[in-house]
Motif scaffolding. Structure first.
Motif, mmCIF file in Angstrom:
data_model
loop_
_atom_site.group_PDB
_atom_site.id
_atom_site.type_symbol
_atom_site.label_atom_id
_atom_site.label_comp_id
_atom_site.label_asym_id
_atom_site.label_seq_id
_atom_site.Cartn_x
_atom_site.Cartn_y
_atom_site.Cartn_z
ATOM 1 N N ILE A 111 4.924 6.748 2.677
ATOM 2 C CA ILE A 111 4.740 5.586 3.557
ATOM 3 C C ILE A 111 4.349 4.410 2.672
ATOM 4 O O ILE A 111 3.463 4.528 1.810
ATOM 5 C CB ILE A 111 3.638 5.823 4.608
ATOM 6 N N ILE A 112 5.023 3.293 2.859
ATOM 7 C CA ILE A 112 4.674 2.060 2.147
ATOM 8 C C ILE A 112 4.375 0.995 3.189
ATOM 9 O O ILE A 112 5.184 0.747 4.093
ATOM 10 C CB ILE A 112 5.812 1.595 1.226
ATOM 11 N N VAL A 113 3.208 0.377 3.078
ATOM 12 C CA VAL A 113 2.808 -0.670 4.016
ATOM 13 C C VAL A 113 2.896 -2.017 3.309
ATOM 14 O O VAL A 113 2.099 -2.297 2.400
ATOM 15 C CB VAL A 113 1.380 -0.446 4.539
ATOM 16 N N PRO A 114 3.864 -2.870 3.683
ATOM 17 C CA PRO A 114 3.947 -4.211 3.102
ATOM 18 C C PRO A 114 2.948 -5.140 3.815
ATOM 19 O O PRO A 114 2.912 -5.184 5.045
ATOM 20 C CB PRO A 114 5.389 -4.644 3.376
ATOM 21 N N LEU A 115 2.162 -5.851 3.049
ATOM 22 C CA LEU A 115 1.154 -6.763 3.599
ATOM 23 C C LEU A 115 1.390 -8.176 3.101
ATOM 24 O O LEU A 115 1.706 -8.391 1.921
ATOM 25 C CB LEU A 115 -0.254 -6.300 3.208
ATOM 26 N N SER A 116 1.243 -9.143 3.990
ATOM 27 C CA SER A 116 1.414 -10.545 3.606
ATOM 28 C C SER A 116 0.062 -11.199 3.365
ATOM 29 O O SER A 116 -0.945 -10.842 3.988
ATOM 30 C CB SER A 116 2.163 -11.308 4.710
ATOM 31 N N ASP A 117 0.057 -12.154 2.454
ATOM 32 C CA ASP A 117 -1.167 -12.870 2.088
ATOM 33 C C ASP A 117 -0.949 -14.360 2.328
ATOM 34 O O ASP A 117 -0.366 -15.064 1.498
ATOM 35 C CB ASP A 117 -1.501 -12.600 0.620
ATOM 36 N N LEU A 163 0.859 -1.179 0.000
ATOM 37 C CA LEU A 163 0.000 0.000 0.000
ATOM 38 C C LEU A 163 0.898 1.232 0.000
ATOM 39 O O LEU A 163 1.666 1.430 0.945
ATOM 40 C CB LEU A 163 -0.908 -0.013 1.227
ATOM 41 N N VAL A 164 0.822 2.038 -1.052
ATOM 42 C CA VAL A 164 1.699 3.201 -1.220
ATOM 43 C C VAL A 164 0.911 4.468 -0.915
ATOM 44 O O VAL A 164 -0.128 4.734 -1.526
ATOM 45 C CB VAL A 164 2.260 3.254 -2.657
ATOM 46 N N LEU A 165 1.417 5.254 0.027
ATOM 47 C CA LEU A 165 0.731 6.472 0.472
ATOM 48 C C LEU A 165 1.650 7.661 0.260
ATOM 49 O O LEU A 165 2.644 7.829 0.973
ATOM 50 C CB LEU A 165 0.343 6.348 1.948
ATOM 51 N N SER A 204 8.500 4.157 6.409
ATOM 52 C CA SER A 204 8.506 5.586 6.082
ATOM 53 C C SER A 204 9.765 5.869 5.271
ATOM 54 O O SER A 204 10.827 5.295 5.527
ATOM 55 C CB SER A 204 8.477 6.438 7.351
ATOM 56 N N VAL A 205 9.645 6.753 4.282
ATOM 57 C CA VAL A 205 10.761 7.049 3.390
ATOM 58 C C VAL A 205 10.798 8.544 3.103
ATOM 59 O O VAL A 205 9.754 9.190 2.956
ATOM 60 C CB VAL A 205 10.630 6.289 2.042
ATOM 61 N N GLY A 206 11.985 9.093 3.017
ATOM 62 C CA GLY A 206 12.126 10.492 2.656
ATOM 63 C C GLY A 206 13.569 10.936 2.754
ATOM 64 O O GLY A 206 14.465 10.139 3.079
ATOM 65 N N TYR A 207 13.799 12.212 2.461
ATOM 66 C CA TYR A 207 15.137 12.775 2.617
ATOM 67 C C TYR A 207 15.357 13.105 4.085
ATOM 68 O O TYR A 207 14.537 13.778 4.714
ATOM 69 C CB TYR A 207 15.301 14.015 1.733
ATOM 70 N N ARG A 208 16.461 12.625 4.592
ATOM 71 C CA ARG A 208 16.733 12.726 6.026
ATOM 72 C C ARG A 208 16.886 14.181 6.478
ATOM 73 O O ARG A 208 17.539 14.986 5.825
ATOM 74 C CB ARG A 208 18.002 11.936 6.332
ATOM 75 N N ALA A 209 16.265 14.499 7.602
ATOM 76 C CA ALA A 209 16.423 15.800 8.249
ATOM 77 C C ALA A 209 17.175 15.584 9.565
ATOM 78 O O ALA A 209 17.572 14.458 9.889
ATOM 79 C CB ALA A 209 15.062 16.433 8.505
ATOM 80 N N ALA A 210 17.405 16.664 10.310
ATOM 81 C CA ALA A 210 18.081 16.543 11.607
ATOM 82 C C ALA A 210 17.325 15.538 12.463
ATOM 83 O O ALA A 210 16.139 15.705 12.738
ATOM 84 C CB ALA A 210 18.147 17.903 12.286
#
Length: 219
Positions: A84-90, A49-51, A170-176
């Motif tokens: 935010i990416i939510v990995p889900l198992s089936d 799930l990609v948000l 969670s993914v992004g460019y790192r801040a302090a």
């Protein structure tokens, strides 16, 4: 980036630059690399799930976070992530796959599985996303969705009952960012965690015990 550098630099990043979205081509690579994870029977029982939109991310935090009074600096930092990416198992994908003729477990009995590989494989897919983020010059963090918030999460995004979130990334460019206090524990050395050939001390203790019994029995 050299693979050894990717592994060495991987760490959980908990605060991001909210004004720098993750480029679309990088998001695509994160997801593409995740699908290169191994899976039992090549069942590939995962979904992602990609948000990215602000509204979707806010809906996630509303559904998946503890009550506002329980917020911490950690959570406030995580909410700055632009992706935010939510990995889900089936699980059913694995039970169905191993009921096929080349596997032959026609009863679909979960007891045949030593561990729930549907979760294991999806976790490995998440790890590939973490490593890809480092290689792309990004930060990322794998974290859990509280069990008491799973129903709210499912309802917020229409997640089918058969799919289980193993966590979220969670993914992004790192801040302090602040370093986790847990790092003070230090990394365990190889000597502490590696057992070559046998578990060493346990076997030695058993041999000593057996020897003592032989002496006592006159053996």
């Amino acid at each position: 980036m050299e693979f050894a550098d990717v592994v060495r630099r991987r760490r959980m990043v908990r605060r991001y630059d909210p004004d720098r979205p993750v480029p679309a081509e990088v998001v695509q690579r994160l997801l593409s690399h995740a699908t290169r994870a191994p899976s039992a029977g090549f069942a590939q029982g995962w979904a992602f799930l990609v948000l990215e939109a602000a509204g979707d991310r806010e809906r996630f935090w509303t559904a998946a976070s503890p009550p506002a009074g329980a917020r911490t600096r950690w959570l406030d930092g995580m909410r700055t992530a632009p992706l935010i990416i939510v990995p889900l198992s089936d699980k059913s994908a694995y039970l169905d796959r191993y009921a096929e003729s080349d596997k032959g477990w026609t009863d679909r009995d979960e007891a045949r599985w030593a561990v729930p590989y549907w979760h294991v494989d999806t976790g490995m897919a998440a790890l590939l996303m973490l490593l890809t983020a480092v290689d792309e010059g990004l930060g990322a963090c794998f974290f859990g969705i509280p069990p008491q918030r799973l129903d709210a999460f499912r309802a917020a995004f229409g997640v089918p009952a058969g799919h289980t979130p193993v966590g979220a990334v969670s993914v992004g460019y790192r801040a302090a960012d602040h370093r986790s206090a847990s790092l003070a524990r230090g990394r365990r050395s190889l000597d502490e965690v590696v057992h070559r050939g046998t578990w060493g001390a346990t076997v030695e203790a058993a041999q000593v015990s057996a020897g003592a019994r032989n002496v006592a029995d006159g053996g």
